[in-house]
Enzyme design. Structure first.
Site, PDB file in Angstrom:
ATOM      1  N   SER A 161      33.604 -38.749   2.316  1.00 21.98           N
ATOM      2  CA  SER A 161      32.529 -37.722   1.106  1.00 21.98           C
ATOM      3  C   SER A 161      31.589 -38.146   0.214  1.00 21.98           C
ATOM      4  CB  SER A 161      33.374 -36.792  -0.157  1.00 21.98           C
ATOM      5  OG  SER A 161      32.422 -36.509  -0.927  1.00 21.98           O
ATOM      6  N   TYR A 187      39.610 -39.594  -6.794  1.00 26.83           N
ATOM      7  CA  TYR A 187      38.953 -38.929  -5.452  1.00 26.83           C
ATOM      8  C   TYR A 187      37.860 -40.489  -4.846  1.00 26.83           C
ATOM      9  CZ  TYR A 187      36.765 -36.108  -2.492  1.00 26.83           C
ATOM     10  OH  TYR A 187      36.183 -35.220  -1.142  1.00 26.83           O
TER      11      TYR A 187
HETATM   12  P1  NAI Z   1      41.355 -27.712   2.021  1.00 26.41           P
HETATM   13  O1  NAI Z   1      41.678 -28.068   0.805  1.00 26.41           O
HETATM   14  O2  NAI Z   1      40.352 -26.749   2.618  1.00 26.41           O
HETATM   15  O3  NAI Z   1      41.284 -28.725   3.351  1.00 26.41           O
HETATM   16  C1  NAI Z   1      42.785 -29.804   3.114  1.00 26.41           C
HETATM   17  C2  NAI Z   1      43.579 -29.684   3.665  1.00 26.41           C
HETATM   18  O4  NAI Z   1      44.946 -31.187   3.610  1.00 26.41           O
HETATM   19  C3  NAI Z   1      44.291 -28.564   3.892  1.00 26.41           C
HETATM   20  O5  NAI Z   1      45.279 -28.099   4.820  1.00 26.41           O
HETATM   21  C4  NAI Z   1      45.650 -29.514   3.046  1.00 26.41           C
HETATM   22  O6  NAI Z   1      47.009 -28.769   3.783  1.00 26.41           O
HETATM   23  C5  NAI Z   1      45.951 -30.848   3.890  1.00 26.41           C
HETATM   24  N1  NAI Z   1      46.495 -31.583   2.629  1.00 26.41           N
HETATM   25  C6  NAI Z   1      46.403 -31.720   1.181  1.00 26.41           C
HETATM   26  N2  NAI Z   1      47.356 -32.707   1.040  1.00 26.41           N
HETATM   27  C7  NAI Z   1      48.341 -33.028   1.756  1.00 26.41           C
HETATM   28  C8  NAI Z   1      49.352 -33.788   2.977  1.00 26.41           C
HETATM   29  N3  NAI Z   1      50.205 -34.339   1.349  1.00 26.41           N
HETATM   30  N4  NAI Z   1      49.617 -33.931   3.876  1.00 26.41           N
HETATM   31  C9  NAI Z   1      48.914 -33.579   4.587  1.00 26.41           C
HETATM   32  N5  NAI Z   1      48.012 -32.611   4.619  1.00 26.41           N
HETATM   33  C10 NAI Z   1      47.800 -32.383   3.445  1.00 26.41           C
HETATM   34  O7  NAI Z   1      39.868 -28.971   1.647  1.00 26.41           O
HETATM   35  P2  NAI Z   1      38.574 -28.962   3.359  1.00 26.41           P
HETATM   36  O8  NAI Z   1      37.290 -28.687   2.473  1.00 26.41           O
HETATM   37  O9  NAI Z   1      38.683 -28.563   4.890  1.00 26.41           O
HETATM   38  O10 NAI Z   1      38.654 -30.718   2.697  1.00 26.41           O
HETATM   39  C11 NAI Z   1      38.686 -31.222   5.066  1.00 26.41           C
HETATM   40  C12 NAI Z   1      38.104 -32.777   4.050  1.00 26.41           C
HETATM   41  O11 NAI Z   1      36.640 -32.724   3.779  1.00 26.41           O
HETATM   42  C13 NAI Z   1      38.886 -33.516   2.900  1.00 26.41           C
HETATM   43  O12 NAI Z   1      39.413 -34.913   3.379  1.00 26.41           O
HETATM   44  C14 NAI Z   1      37.833 -33.239   1.691  1.00 26.41           C
HETATM   45  O13 NAI Z   1      37.660 -35.137   1.029  1.00 26.41           O
HETATM   46  C15 NAI Z   1      36.188 -33.369   2.859  1.00 26.41           C
HETATM   47  N6  NAI Z   1      35.275 -32.980   1.922  1.00 26.41           N
HETATM   48  C16 NAI Z   1      34.927 -31.515   1.556  1.00 26.41           C
HETATM   49  C17 NAI Z   1      34.527 -31.503   0.786  1.00 26.41           C
HETATM   50  C18 NAI Z   1      33.639 -29.674   0.611  1.00 26.41           C
HETATM   51  O14 NAI Z   1      32.647 -29.555   0.143  1.00 26.41           O
HETATM   52  N7  NAI Z   1      35.137 -28.597   0.964  1.00 26.41           N
HETATM   53  C19 NAI Z   1      33.263 -32.772   0.918  1.00 26.41           C
HETATM   54  C20 NAI Z   1      32.842 -33.164   1.251  1.00 26.41           C
HETATM   55  C21 NAI Z   1      34.719 -34.283   1.642  1.00 26.41           C
END
Ligand code: NAI
Length: 321
Positions: A161, A187
């Site tokens: 990120s 983070y």
């Molecule tokens: P999201 O919250 O929709 O999905 C993240 C997933 O990770 C969820 O399914 C959650 O259950 C899972 N997760 C969390 N803790 C866990 C654990 N202990 N074990 C297994 N799974 C776990 O979020 P999103 O936005 O789809 O994020 C995906 C990636 O993108 C992340 O790494 C985030 O840091 C990165 N990101 C997202 C941005 C955004 O604007 N949405 C911006 C920059 C980076």
């Protein structure tokens, strides 16, 4: 991450996962996407499955994972999507996943993550964001190294990120026991670790034909924001201002759709356009340049420091030993 020419592709911020995978046949390829029951992970898995890959959704919430399987089946016709349980904060869960894996693995997308969580430590005393975003994925990827090497030309994608700009990895206080907890510095540290992992894994695993790259997906409204209230938003604003310079007008917030947010992950996971590319940090489907003061884009020097990358690898192995 190197001084060589910056890599660009025909794709851009507006490209979707479907755009970058169009014309690519992944039949016979096996992929794992962590956190694929929500947000960017769902669209990453959908694009890979739509191109013919067998995809394992490695998720904490397996009921939500089964729902995603059905959804992907309906939209792509793929019968090759399955669910496996994985809790990245629990080393035993990661080990069970790794132990159960058989045969080669062509694509590993370390996508799962948490952001700006309240101060929390795992039973082993690890700060939650570092444990989830970095340590769990480190254990997973290193545990699957043999399977990745066996694939011949595997790709590992480390979803980072622009938040990495907020903090280096603070080796003297990884778990915020010596300084006040700050959800954004935690983070940022974990997301810097995601880039450093790519730097060092790329170096270590190049002889195995494994390419490892990191990326910023863009800003996408997903469940990731669930811990952000007014206080966290104000803290974010303060960190952003410190980053770009006091008094500097923050860049306009432009959000992507989830399908656009998955594009850079899918590009790095499967597109022939980036064949042979490894150890780099991408955003908006191109390799990012160095971070420039006054901006919140680009890659920070602290995230591509080869010495920090080696140290992080050693420290991670020690913590997980
Ligand atoms: P999201 O919250 O929709 O999905 C993240 C997933 O990770 C969820 O399914 C959650 O259950 C899972 N997760 C969390 N803790 C866990 C654990 N202990 N074990 C297994 N799974 C776990 O979020 P999103 O936005 O789809 O994020 C995906 C990636 O993108 C992340 O790494 C985030 O840091 C990165 N990101 C997202 C941005 C955004 O604007 N949405 C911006 C920059 C980076």
């Amino acid at each position: 991450m190197t001084t060589s020419t910056r890599i660009t592709t025909p794709f851009h911020a507006g490209s979707t996962a479907a755009d970058v995978i169009a014309g690519t046949d992944l039949t016979g390829r096996r992929a794992v996407v962590t956190g694929a029951a929500s947000g960017i992970g769902v669209e990453t898995a959908r694009a890979l499955a739509g191109a013919g890959a067998q995809v394992v959704l490695a998720v904490r919430d397996t009921a939500a994972g089964r729902h995603t399987v059905e959804d992907i089946k309906v939209t792509t016709g793929s019968e090759g999507v399955t669910v496996a349980s994985l809790d990245l904060t629990d080393p035993a869960s990661v080990e069970a996943f790794v132990t159960a894996w058989e045969g080669p693995l062509h694509i590993l997308v370390n996508n799962a993550g948490v952001m700006a969580t309240p101060e929390t430590r795992t039973p082993r005393g690890w700060e939650l964001q570092f444990a989830t975003n970095h340590l769990g994925h480190f254990a997973l990827a290193t545990g699957l190294h043999g399977a990745l090497a066996a694939a011949g030309g595997a790709r590992v994608v480390s979803v980072s990120s622009s938040g990495h700009l907020f903090s280096p990895v603070v080796f003297d206080d990884l778990h915020f026991t010596e300084r006040p907890y700050d959800p954004w510095l935690a983070y940022g540290q974990s997301k810097t670790a995601n880039v450093l992992f790519a730097v060092e894994a790329a170096r270590r695993w190049s002889d195995d034909g494994i390419a490892v790259n990191a990326l910023m997906p863009g800003g996408i409204r997903t469940n990731l924001m669930r811990h952000i209230g007014d206080a966290e938003m104000a803290q974010f604003g303060a960190h952003l201002q410190a980053l770009i310079g006091e008094g500097t007008q923050p860049p306009e917030l432009s959000l992507k759709t989830v399908e656009q947010g998955a594009a850079t992950s899918v590009l790095l996971a499967a597109s022939p356009v980036v064949d042979g590319v490894t150890g780099r940090y991408f955003e908006d489907c191109d390799e990012a340049g160095p971070h420039r003061p006054g901006t919140n884009t680009g890659v920070a020097a602290h995230a591509v420091d080869p010495e920090a990358a080696v140290l992080l690898w050693q420290v991670s192995e020690q913590l997980l030993a």
